[in-house]
Design a protein around this motif. Structure first.
Motif, PDB file in Angstrom:
ATOM      1  N   ASN A  88       0.851  -1.185   0.000  1.00 58.67           N
ATOM      2  CA  ASN A  88       0.000   0.000   0.000  1.00 58.67           C
ATOM      3  C   ASN A  88       0.891   1.240   0.000  1.00 58.67           C
ATOM      4  O   ASN A  88       1.230   1.792   1.049  1.00 58.67           O
ATOM      5  CB  ASN A  88      -0.914  -0.015   1.223  1.00 58.67           C
ATOM      6  CG  ASN A  88      -2.013  -1.046   1.106  1.00 58.67           C
ATOM      7  OD1 ASN A  88      -2.693  -1.133   0.090  1.00 58.67           O
ATOM      8  ND2 ASN A  88      -2.187  -1.849   2.137  1.00 58.67           N
ATOM      9  N   ASN A  89       1.263   1.652  -1.199  1.00 54.70           N
ATOM     10  CA  ASN A  89       2.170   2.787  -1.367  1.00 54.70           C
ATOM     11  C   ASN A  89       1.444   4.080  -1.722  1.00 54.70           C
ATOM     12  O   ASN A  89       1.973   5.167  -1.503  1.00 54.70           O
ATOM     13  CB  ASN A  89       3.183   2.466  -2.469  1.00 54.70           C
ATOM     14  CG  ASN A  89       3.997   3.678  -2.862  1.00 54.70           C
ATOM     15  OD1 ASN A  89       4.914   4.095  -2.163  1.00 54.70           O
ATOM     16  ND2 ASN A  89       3.654   4.287  -3.998  1.00 54.70           N
ATOM     17  N   GLY A 117      -5.537   1.898   1.312  1.00 55.74           N
ATOM     18  CA  GLY A 117      -4.885   0.727   1.885  1.00 55.74           C
ATOM     19  C   GLY A 117      -5.815  -0.125   2.715  1.00 55.74           C
ATOM     20  O   GLY A 117      -5.719  -1.363   2.729  1.00 55.74           O
ATOM     21  N   PHE A 138       2.644  -1.334   4.391  1.00 57.09           N
ATOM     22  CA  PHE A 138       2.147   0.037   4.271  1.00 57.09           C
ATOM     23  C   PHE A 138       3.347   0.980   4.196  1.00 57.09           C
ATOM     24  O   PHE A 138       4.238   0.913   5.054  1.00 57.09           O
ATOM     25  CB  PHE A 138       1.292   0.413   5.478  1.00 57.09           C
ATOM     26  CG  PHE A 138      -0.060  -0.241   5.511  1.00 57.09           C
ATOM     27  CD1 PHE A 138      -1.190   0.445   5.111  1.00 57.09           C
ATOM     28  CD2 PHE A 138      -0.204  -1.561   5.948  1.00 57.09           C
ATOM     29  CE1 PHE A 138      -2.443  -0.156   5.137  1.00 57.09           C
ATOM     30  CE2 PHE A 138      -1.443  -2.170   5.975  1.00 57.09           C
ATOM     31  CZ  PHE A 138      -2.568  -1.475   5.575  1.00 57.09           C
ATOM     32  N   SER A 140       4.502   4.209   5.069  1.00 53.45           N
ATOM     33  CA  SER A 140       4.176   5.334   5.941  1.00 53.45           C
ATOM     34  C   SER A 140       5.233   6.415   5.740  1.00 53.45           C
ATOM     35  O   SER A 140       5.627   6.702   4.614  1.00 53.45           O
ATOM     36  CB  SER A 140       4.094   4.850   7.395  1.00 53.45           C
ATOM     37  OG  SER A 140       3.783   5.899   8.274  1.00 53.45           O
ATOM     38  N   GLN A 161      -1.744   5.022   9.288  1.00 51.57           N
ATOM     39  CA  GLN A 161      -1.259   3.818   8.622  1.00 51.57           C
ATOM     40  C   GLN A 161      -0.524   2.896   9.593  1.00 51.57           C
ATOM     41  O   GLN A 161      -0.634   1.671   9.494  1.00 51.57           O
ATOM     42  CB  GLN A 161      -0.334   4.187   7.470  1.00 51.57           C
ATOM     43  CG  GLN A 161      -1.058   4.742   6.253  1.00 51.57           C
ATOM     44  CD  GLN A 161      -0.087   5.037   5.125  1.00 51.57           C
ATOM     45  OE1 GLN A 161       0.949   5.663   5.334  1.00 51.57           O
ATOM     46  NE2 GLN A 161      -0.419   4.588   3.931  1.00 51.57           N
ATOM     47  N   SER A 165      -1.645  -0.877  10.253  1.00 52.13           N
ATOM     48  CA  SER A 165      -0.663  -1.929  10.013  1.00 52.13           C
ATOM     49  C   SER A 165      -0.486  -2.822  11.237  1.00 52.13           C
ATOM     50  O   SER A 165      -0.536  -4.055  11.146  1.00 52.13           O
ATOM     51  CB  SER A 165       0.675  -1.297   9.618  1.00 52.13           C
ATOM     52  OG  SER A 165       1.678  -2.282   9.494  1.00 52.13           O
ATOM     53  N   ALA A 181       4.962  -1.886   8.345  1.00 52.79           N
ATOM     54  CA  ALA A 181       5.010  -0.551   7.761  1.00 52.79           C
ATOM     55  C   ALA A 181       6.464  -0.161   7.554  1.00 52.79           C
ATOM     56  O   ALA A 181       7.334  -0.519   8.351  1.00 52.79           O
ATOM     57  CB  ALA A 181       4.317   0.465   8.673  1.00 52.79           C
TER      58      ALA A 181
END
Length: 264
Positions: A88-89, A117, A138, A140, A161, A165, A181
């Motif tokens: 999840n960028n 995300g 993730f 972050s 995030q 996460s 993360a």
């Protein structure tokens, strides 16, 4: 250490440029089949061409979808029903004034940086857990811990995030799925890199000088004394997605150049 991800399918959201683009390339080099995502067909096609030129045997798919919306997220999962790796960028940042920001600006950023995300993890995690293997990461930021006064909304989303996460890592504990993360610091990515380039042009200095000025005034605790590269962030992510990282879950892994002055 040789990381081998052949046979694994990876989705990298927001991967047409910057950190996401570097992560997608890194996973492709490790043998994973990679789904490239961006909002526009043209940017997605360009990223596919770039990575194929660098990694000729890469197995790549491109999907244009705006994941800041529920409709865009549904379009992604309709085309890619399953994945072994989810990065999840997707995210952005804007300089702003707290007292001038509207509710809609806050909510729009939350939809983009956080809910994209959340929706992806909600879809892909259950099947990973049933199979007994999966990786969710993730992207972050050090701004999750050192909240920037000029981007309080951004810092808030990056802290959120970390909460998501860690909570998901607890939720799937013992299943063979890890959730982590990664916290980049100042990075020569598309967003910050373009900002530094514009600053340099406006002040009549080099981009390197603009970056040094930024570090001295905004991130004086840096230990690297330079911006990290997108490849350096991608290296951490590729490792976290590997079999070798099976003992790491629920972690907030810093690639911040030492900006955060903390032992843990």
């Amino acid at each position: 250490m040789k990381i081998e991800l052949k046979g694994r399918k990876a989705i990298v959201t927001g991967s047409t440029a910057g950190i996401g683009r570097a992560i997608a390339e890194g996973l492709a080099r490790a043998g994973a089949s990679v789904v490239i995502n961006g909002r526009g067909e043209q940017r997605v096609a360009a990223a596919l061409d770039e990575i194929r030129a660098l990694v000729p045997d890469a197995e790549l798919t491109g999907i244009a979808a705006d994941l800041s919306t529920a409709e865009g997220s549904a379009a992604l999962v309709a085309q890619v029903a399953d994945a072994d790796i989810l990065v999840n960028n997707l995210g952005t940042a804007h300089l702003n004034g707290f007292f001038e920001q509207s509710d809609s600006e806050w909510l729009d950023l939350f939809q983009l940086n956080v809910m994209s995300g959340v929706r992806a993890a909600r879809h892909y995690l259950p099947a990973m857990a049933r199979r007994g293997w999966g990786r969710v990461v993730f992207i972050s930021s050090e701004s999750a811990i050192m909240i920037p006064k000029e981007m309080i909304d951004y810092g808030m989303t990056k802290t959120a995030q970390l909460a998501v996460s860690r909570g998901l890592a607890e939720l799937v504990s013992g299943t063979g799925v890890t959730v982590n993360a990664v916290l980049p610091g100042p990075t020569r990515s598309e967003i910050l890199g373009n900002w530094m380039k514009a600053t340099a042009q406006g002040q009549g200095i080099t981009q390197e000088e603009a970056e040094q000025n930024f570090l001295k005034t905004m991130r004086p605790t840096t230990l690297l004394n330079r911006f990290t590269s997108t490849e350096e962030i991608a290296n951490m992510v590729v490792y976290v997605c590997s079999e070798q990282a099976s003992g790491t879950s629920g972690a907030a892994l810093r690639v911040d150049g030492g900006v955060i002055r903390a032992i843990f």
